[in-house]
Design a protein around this motif. Structure first.
Motif, PDB file in Angstrom:
ATOM      1  N   ASN A 227       0.793  -1.534  -0.039  1.00 63.82           N
ATOM      2  CA  ASN A 227      -0.012   0.196   0.047  1.00 63.82           C
ATOM      3  C   ASN A 227       0.795   1.467  -0.102  1.00 63.82           C
ATOM      4  O   ASN A 227       0.453   2.334  -0.373  1.00 63.82           O
ATOM      5  N   LYS A 598     -10.578   6.796  -4.417  1.00 61.27           N
ATOM      6  CA  LYS A 598     -10.195   5.262  -4.765  1.00 61.27           C
ATOM      7  C   LYS A 598     -11.110   5.005  -6.005  1.00 61.27           C
ATOM      8  O   LYS A 598     -12.112   5.514  -6.332  1.00 61.27           O
ATOM      9  N   ASN A 599     -10.409   3.811  -6.709  1.00 64.08           N
ATOM     10  CA  ASN A 599     -11.134   3.588  -7.937  1.00 64.08           C
ATOM     11  C   ASN A 599     -12.467   2.560  -7.431  1.00 64.08           C
ATOM     12  O   ASN A 599     -12.601   1.709  -6.539  1.00 64.08           O
ATOM     13  N   ASN A 617      -9.923   7.069  -9.072  1.00 65.20           N
ATOM     14  CA  ASN A 617      -8.826   7.884  -7.910  1.00 65.20           C
ATOM     15  C   ASN A 617      -8.380   8.838  -8.722  1.00 65.20           C
ATOM     16  O   ASN A 617      -7.669   8.820  -9.553  1.00 65.20           O
ATOM     17  N   GLU A 651     -15.844   7.717   0.001  1.00 64.80           N
ATOM     18  CA  GLU A 651     -14.737   7.808  -1.188  1.00 64.80           C
ATOM     19  C   GLU A 651     -14.460   9.004  -1.830  1.00 64.80           C
ATOM     20  O   GLU A 651     -13.924   9.285  -2.807  1.00 64.80           O
TER      21      GLU A 651
END
Length: 733
Positions: A227, A598-599, A617, A651
């Motif tokens: 990550n 984020k996707n 993202n 998100e």
């Protein structure tokens, strides 16, 4: 989150809809007080079952008031009426409504005990033979086991979706396996975090074997490094953090690492004499990328013998004269089939790219243009005059039964193009890069454009640098800044910064300004004033659409979190005519500038008459509408509208200010950067360079000169452990 959820208990009356793939279910439900609809991931629930649900109320424009279930605990029906409804609904194959009534009439509330333990007694009922009784009992026990597994897993605090995934992976033995080793839940299939698995382990009457915990903790540390951008981690550097997390000694960790390698849960590779450890899927991605590049090198496309003459024709037609490196890049792209084209602002990347496109057109080559983000793809379209897509759209992203992205375009179904040009390669992580390479047909040209001095991708890998350093493909670096570009201080200062020189800060008659301030408070105040009033008045810029504040850090008085609060209150203050909603410590309001962080491949968007899915993202938009009644909000992204459920608000972030890392792939007419109190780990040259190169027309730094000097002097790039170069040069691709 759990503290805010409403709890209800009742009985399932009727299943009105169920998606067998993902378990999403719509049920009619009743409690002692009322009758209503429940929606959520509720796999395997059956009419007549008693449920204890936790969730929230919402309102659907078509279906009215609904309860959205997020957690579910089940118990088998107990009353005769509920038992009858349960069996009549077809919960047990072989038992229809008529047979169900006979069973309940004969055995009442003891029916389940008979089905499970005394199946031969079913033969007491007219029409049921002894063989049929045994068949019914066998089916009942199989299906009852499924429901019992789901019920037991829910008591671990797992969501219905997690329970469904666990059952799919482990079947009827799921509860036993998890009771013995709850850390299997940390795997890729279910993805429960190490801390939650630890909590489940603590709740068990019998503590699991410590070896299970140690193995899961080590994998957790490797995944944490993933990550942070690393595709692998040196074995020697894994010992200390793992022993600290697990409160054990490094020898124990070392022994456990050997066991993980032996079982295939970690992959070991020696690179430059050191042992590195990988998670299997990222190891496979780097190996695949290296293998595909090796194959592409072995089978280059046919060149064009008249390329030199063709370039001269283009120069005459366009009234331009290519610089030597530009000409080299165009010839390489056409004759070699693979090229990395790098260069900073003002070095002619766009002119070179358009030259390559013109020669491909002369050859009749079908060209696909792609970039990692929607904004980068849009900018690519603008500078080439041709359609460009995100890499995800080019590869036709879909979802598997676990709701994970998969690409329709791959080695078995390659994209139909004779050449692919990818912009902003520095932003592409190794997993996406491997997927792109896998989808290229044999003989397809690949032109990769990027700036090697910018920050690396947010995802794992160091693709652009590894490709350049490997030396296995042609690289053309454009370094000459053209005279027209030299008139811009943004361009000249960017090149000064990247070469370790202080930018010119005191030129008052250009596009790059420095405003000295002595404290974080004064810096933040000046940034806000510039954004809200001074720049709109002086240049006609829109505070929302043209001006972007870029911060080295999220934290502190001049960090993006604090500046977002200040700018939201000034640019889009509370108004009785604007709907707003609170999510944690943030207030989202109609008219807010927001960014997807984020996707998300499931969010539905509409564009004119076209409909699609996926917001990625880094995409930036404006909240167009907040619909509290239907529990959703609409965000306008450039040319399309995406609809979010309120559950997806985590998100989104406000984007009046954003970190430099989040700005990659974007350009803005005006950029303001606070340079004050930058934390040491973010105080380095290519972060400052990346910020400056985001500005198209105006760049303003606010703070202290010493901070800029400190960043310029620090050329320590963030170290990334990756293996693509190794696999290209030394490993067996």
């Amino acid at each position: 989150m759990d503290e805010q959820l409403v709890e209800i208990s009742g009985v399932v009356d009727e299943i009105t809809y169920r998606n067998e793939e993902n378990g999403f279910t719509v049920i009619d439900f009743y409690t002692d007080e009322e009758y209503f609809t429940v929606v959520g991931v509720l796999p395997e629930v059956t009419e007549g079952e008693s449920l204890r649900l936790r969730g929230e109320w919402s309102y659907h424009s078509t279906f009215g008031r609904q309860f959205k279930a997020k957690l579910c605990e089940r118990s088998m029906p107990s009353s005769s009426a509920d038992l009858l409804r349960y069996l009549s609904a077809g919960a047990v194959k072989g038992i229809g409504p008529a047979t169900a009534k006979k069973i309940i009439d004969r055995f009442g509330e003891s029916a389940f005990d008979v089905l499970e333990n005394e199946p031969e007694r079913l033969a007491e009922i007219k029409g049921i033979s002894l063989n049929k009784a045994k068949d019914i009992s066998k089916i009942f026990n199989e299906q009852f086991a499924v429901r019992q597994v789901m019920i037991s897993l829910e008591r671990f605090g797992m969501t219905p979706n997690e329970c469904l995934e666990a059952f799919r992976l482990y079947g009827a033995n799921a509860v036993d396996l998890i009771t013995v080793n709850p850390y299997i839940l940390c795997g890729e299939g279910i993805g429960i975090g190490f801390e939650r698995a630890d909590a489940i382990a603590c709740s068990l009457p019998q503590p699991p074997d410590s070896d299970f915990r140690i193995a899961a903790g080590i994998v957790h540390v490797v995944r944490h490094n993933l990550n942070n951008g690393h595709t692998c981690v040196p074995r020697a550097r894994l010992l200390a953090p793992s022993s600290g997390l697990l409160e054990t000694n490094e020898d124990t960790i070392d022994i456990a690492v050997d066991a993980l390698i032996e079982s295939g849960k970690l992959i070991s590779e020696t690179i430059n004499g050191k042992e590195f450890l990988f998670l299997p899927h990222i190891y496979a991605a780097e190996k695949l990328a290296a293998k595909r590049i090796t194959i592409m090198n072995q089978f280059p496309p046919a060149g064009r013998p008249t390329v030199d003459e063709d370039i001269q024709k283009i120069e005459k037609q366009e009234n331009i004269c290519y610089e030597e490196k530009q000409r080299q890049a165009i010839m390489t792209a056409v004759n070699k089939g693979m090229l990395i084209l790098t260069g900073g602002p003002g070095t002619g990347k766009t002119t070179t790219l358009n030259g390559i496109l013109k020669l491909f057109e002369l050859d009749g080559v079908d060209v696909a243009l792609a970039a990692p983000t929607g904004r980068a793809a849009k900018r690519m379209s603008e500078i080439t005059g041709k359609d460009a897509k995100t890499i995800h759209r080019l590869l036709e992203v879909e979802w598997d039964k676990h709701d994970r992205p998969v690409f329709s375009r791959n080695a078995r179904n390659p994209i139909s193009a004779g050449a692919v040009i990818v912009d902003e390669l520095s932003m592409v992580d190794v997993s996406l890069f491997a997927s792109l390479l896998d989808a290229l047909p044999l003989g397809c040209r690949l032109i990769m454009v990027g700036d090697s001095d910018q920050l690396p991708a947010v995802g794992a890998g160091n693709v652009l640098h590894d490709l350049i350093d490997s030396g296995v493909m042609p690289v053309v670096a454009l370094k000459e800044v053209f005279r027209q570009a030299m008139e811009s201080r943004i361009v000249t200062n960017a090149h000064k910064i990247v070469s370790g020189q202080m930018p010119e800060l005191h030129d008052k008659d250009n596009d790059f300004f420095f405003m000295k301030r002595s404290s974080p408070y004064e810096t933040a105040k000046t940034v806000a004033d510039l954004c809200v009033s001074r720049l709109p008045k002086a240049y006609g810029f829109s505070s929302l659409n043209d001006i972007q504040v870029l911060c080295p850090s999220r934290k502190g008085e001049t960090g993006s979190v604090n500046l977002n609060k200040i700018l939201q209150n000034l640019i889009n203050p509370a108004d009785k005519n604007k709907n707003e909603i609170t999510s944690g410590a943030r207030i989202f309001r109609e008219g807010d500038k927001v960014m997807q962080v984020k996707n998300n491949y499931n969010i539905i968007w509409t564009k004119d008459a076209e409909e699609g899915t996926g917001v990625f993202n880094g995409d930036i938009g404006i909240i167009k509408k907040i619909d509290k009644v239907n529990a959703c909000l609409a965000v306008w992204y450039d040319d399309k509208e995406a609809v979010y459920s309120l559950e997806s608000l985590n998100e989104l972030e406000h984007a009046y200010a954003m970190t430099v890392h989040k700005s990659q792939g974007n350009e803005f007419p005006a950029v303001i950067v606070p340079v004050m109190g930058v934390v040491p780990q973010l105080c380095y040259r290519n972060l400052l360079y990346t910020a400056v190169t985001r500005a198209k027309r105006l760049m303003i730094m606010v703070g202290i000169e010493a901070q800029i000097e400190e960043m310029v002097k620090n050329n320590t790039k963030t170290r990334r452990y990756s293996a693509l170069k190794h696999f290209l040069c030394d490993g067996e691709a």
